[in-house]
Design a protein around this motif. Structure first.
Motif, PDB file in Angstrom:
ATOM      1  N   ALA A  91       1.021  -1.257  -0.058  1.00 29.68           N
ATOM      2  CA  ALA A  91      -0.075  -0.055   0.036  1.00 29.68           C
ATOM      3  C   ALA A  91       0.952   1.362   0.048  1.00 29.68           C
ATOM      4  CB  ALA A  91      -0.839  -0.153   1.120  1.00 29.68           C
ATOM      5  N   GLU A  92       1.872   1.118   0.854  1.00 26.41           N
ATOM      6  CA  GLU A  92       2.938   2.472   0.652  1.00 26.41           C
ATOM      7  C   GLU A  92       3.552   2.415  -0.394  1.00 26.41           C
ATOM      8  OE1 GLU A  92       5.107   3.335   4.183  1.00 26.41           O
ATOM      9  OE2 GLU A  92       3.508   2.544   5.387  1.00 26.41           O
ATOM     10  N   GLU A  93       4.190   1.326  -0.970  1.00 26.59           N
ATOM     11  CA  GLU A  93       4.800   1.408  -2.268  1.00 26.59           C
ATOM     12  C   GLU A  93       3.778   2.095  -3.492  1.00 26.59           C
ATOM     13  OE1 GLU A  93       6.009  -2.720  -3.266  1.00 26.59           O
ATOM     14  OE2 GLU A  93       6.956  -2.730  -1.509  1.00 26.59           O
ATOM     15  N   LYS A  94       2.805   1.637  -3.398  1.00 28.60           N
ATOM     16  CA  LYS A  94       1.864   2.220  -4.694  1.00 28.60           C
ATOM     17  C   LYS A  94       1.216   3.582  -4.189  1.00 28.60           C
ATOM     18  CE  LYS A  94       2.876  -1.125  -7.384  1.00 28.60           C
ATOM     19  NZ  LYS A  94       3.753  -0.780  -8.485  1.00 28.60           N
ATOM     20  N   GLU A  95       1.356   3.957  -2.971  1.00 28.63           N
ATOM     21  CA  GLU A  95       0.616   5.088  -2.596  1.00 28.63           C
ATOM     22  C   GLU A  95      -0.893   5.266  -2.771  1.00 28.63           C
ATOM     23  OE1 GLU A  95       2.899   8.174  -4.595  1.00 28.63           O
ATOM     24  OE2 GLU A  95       4.650   7.890  -3.191  1.00 28.63           O
ATOM     25  N   VAL A  96      -1.304   4.024  -2.208  1.00 26.53           N
ATOM     26  CA  VAL A  96      -2.966   3.986  -2.492  1.00 26.53           C
ATOM     27  C   VAL A  96      -3.702   4.928  -1.507  1.00 26.53           C
ATOM     28  CG1 VAL A  96      -2.666   1.588  -3.304  1.00 26.53           C
ATOM     29  CG2 VAL A  96      -3.128   1.972  -0.934  1.00 26.53           C
ATOM     30  N   ASP A  97      -4.674   5.140  -1.774  1.00 25.54           N
ATOM     31  CA  ASP A  97      -5.496   6.077  -1.075  1.00 25.54           C
ATOM     32  C   ASP A  97      -6.565   5.138  -0.091  1.00 25.54           C
ATOM     33  OD1 ASP A  97      -4.611   8.315  -2.243  1.00 25.54           O
ATOM     34  OD2 ASP A  97      -5.728   7.810  -4.051  1.00 25.54           O
ATOM     35  N   LEU A  98      -6.823   3.893  -0.448  1.00 29.03           N
ATOM     36  CA  LEU A  98      -7.810   3.236   0.215  1.00 29.03           C
ATOM     37  C   LEU A  98      -7.393   1.830   0.139  1.00 29.03           C
ATOM     38  CD1 LEU A  98     -10.563   2.811   1.729  1.00 29.03           C
ATOM     39  CD2 LEU A  98     -11.634   2.666  -0.675  1.00 29.03           C
ATOM     40  N   ILE A  99      -7.440   1.084   1.437  1.00 28.84           N
ATOM     41  CA  ILE A  99      -7.435  -0.423   1.336  1.00 28.84           C
ATOM     42  C   ILE A  99      -8.540  -1.261   1.640  1.00 28.84           C
ATOM     43  CG2 ILE A  99      -6.222  -2.526   2.414  1.00 28.84           C
ATOM     44  CD1 ILE A  99      -4.221  -0.419   3.348  1.00 28.84           C
ATOM     45  N   VAL A 100      -9.088  -2.143   0.678  1.00 26.63           N
ATOM     46  CA  VAL A 100     -10.256  -2.857   0.911  1.00 26.63           C
ATOM     47  C   VAL A 100     -10.168  -4.500   1.264  1.00 26.63           C
ATOM     48  CG1 VAL A 100     -12.587  -3.409  -0.166  1.00 26.63           C
ATOM     49  CG2 VAL A 100     -11.656  -1.078  -0.543  1.00 26.63           C
ATOM     50  N   MET A 101     -10.318  -4.745   2.317  1.00 32.98           N
ATOM     51  CA  MET A 101     -10.183  -6.351   2.523  1.00 32.98           C
ATOM     52  C   MET A 101     -11.388  -7.006   3.298  1.00 32.98           C
ATOM     53  SD  MET A 101      -7.220  -5.842   5.368  1.00 32.98           S
ATOM     54  CE  MET A 101      -6.794  -7.158   5.513  1.00 32.98           C
ATOM     55  N   GLY A 102     -11.291  -8.289   3.209  1.00 33.55           N
ATOM     56  CA  GLY A 102     -12.619  -9.012   3.924  1.00 33.55           C
ATOM     57  C   GLY A 102     -12.135  -9.206   5.388  1.00 33.55           C
ATOM     58  N   SER A 103     -13.158  -9.242   6.055  1.00 30.41           N
ATOM     59  CA  SER A 103     -12.886  -9.318   7.694  1.00 30.41           C
ATOM     60  C   SER A 103     -12.299 -10.653   7.893  1.00 30.41           C
ATOM     61  CB  SER A 103     -14.490  -9.043   8.142  1.00 30.41           C
ATOM     62  OG  SER A 103     -15.498 -10.269   7.764  1.00 30.41           O
ATOM     63  N   ARG A 104     -12.585 -11.738   7.299  1.00 27.39           N
ATOM     64  CA  ARG A 104     -12.060 -13.001   7.525  1.00 27.39           C
ATOM     65  C   ARG A 104     -11.421 -13.707   6.487  1.00 27.39           C
ATOM     66  NH1 ARG A 104     -16.518 -15.945  11.218  1.00 27.39           N
ATOM     67  NH2 ARG A 104     -17.472 -15.874   9.195  1.00 27.39           N
ATOM     68  N   GLY A 105     -10.413 -14.496   6.333  1.00 24.15           N
ATOM     69  CA  GLY A 105      -9.947 -15.040   5.139  1.00 24.15           C
ATOM     70  C   GLY A 105      -9.769 -16.544   5.386  1.00 24.15           C
ATOM     71  N   LEU A 106      -8.971 -17.350   4.576  1.00 25.86           N
ATOM     72  CA  LEU A 106      -8.820 -18.738   4.383  1.00 25.86           C
ATOM     73  C   LEU A 106      -7.864 -18.879   5.682  1.00 25.86           C
ATOM     74  CD1 LEU A 106      -8.036 -19.296   0.624  1.00 25.86           C
ATOM     75  CD2 LEU A 106     -10.287 -19.374   2.124  1.00 25.86           C
ATOM     76  N   SER A 107      -8.116 -20.355   5.999  1.00 25.09           N
ATOM     77  CA  SER A 107      -7.351 -20.827   7.527  1.00 25.09           C
ATOM     78  C   SER A 107      -5.737 -21.026   7.153  1.00 25.09           C
ATOM     79  CB  SER A 107      -7.754 -21.981   7.963  1.00 25.09           C
ATOM     80  OG  SER A 107      -7.372 -23.043   6.897  1.00 25.09           O
ATOM     81  N   ALA A 108      -5.110 -20.728   7.937  1.00 23.95           N
ATOM     82  CA  ALA A 108      -3.509 -21.147   7.837  1.00 23.95           C
ATOM     83  C   ALA A 108      -3.195 -22.440   7.098  1.00 23.95           C
ATOM     84  CB  ALA A 108      -2.903 -20.961   9.269  1.00 23.95           C
TER      85      ALA A 108
END
Length: 133
Positions: A91-108
């Motif tokens: 996110a810092e490398e690309k200088e994004v303005d917003l991050i969108v992500m899911g609240s839960r993901g796949l298990s380890a």
């Protein structure tokens, strides 16, 4: 939810989970409404070639879903490491303005972890984070 027209770069973190797929849908809608570009990242906790190939496929599927809705995808990244750290670094490398992500993901066990990362990303991000359920 109201976002400013100043959001021009959206990062969507995707691990193939249902919550991540919803995050892609939300990022798509926001990008279209705001005229923003989207960046996609998938992070594998396992650096093996097999896991990285699986991560590439997941990232490409997300990018294809975005493109099919007429969204401009500027970059697709596949990283290996700690999900929150890699998401924040990208996110810092690309200088994004917003991050969108899911609240839960796949298990380890499935090698791609995002859900446990959402709290870390929210607490450490320098830009707004939209967590999708």
């Amino acid at each position: 939810m109201c976002f400013s027209k100043h959001v021009q770069k959206i990062l969507v973190a995707h691990d193939g989970s249902d919550h991540a797929k919803k995050a892609v849908e939300r990022a798509s809608a926001l990008a279209k409404a705001l005229g923003a570009s989207v960046y996609v990242i998938t992070v594998s906790t396992d650096p093996s070639q097999v896991s990285l190939e699986k991560a590439k496929k997941i990232a490409q599927e997300a990018a294809n879903a975005l493109k099919s809705k007429g969204v401009n995808v500027d970059d697709i990244a596949v990283r290996s490491g700690t999900p929150a750290t890699e998401i924040l670094n990208y996110a810092e490398e690309k200088e994004v303005d917003l991050i969108v992500m899911g609240s839960r993901g796949l298990s380890a066990i499935q090698c791609l972890v995002l859900g446990s990362a959402s709290q870390a990303v929210v607490s450490r991000a320098r830009v707004p984070v939209l967590v999708v359920r």
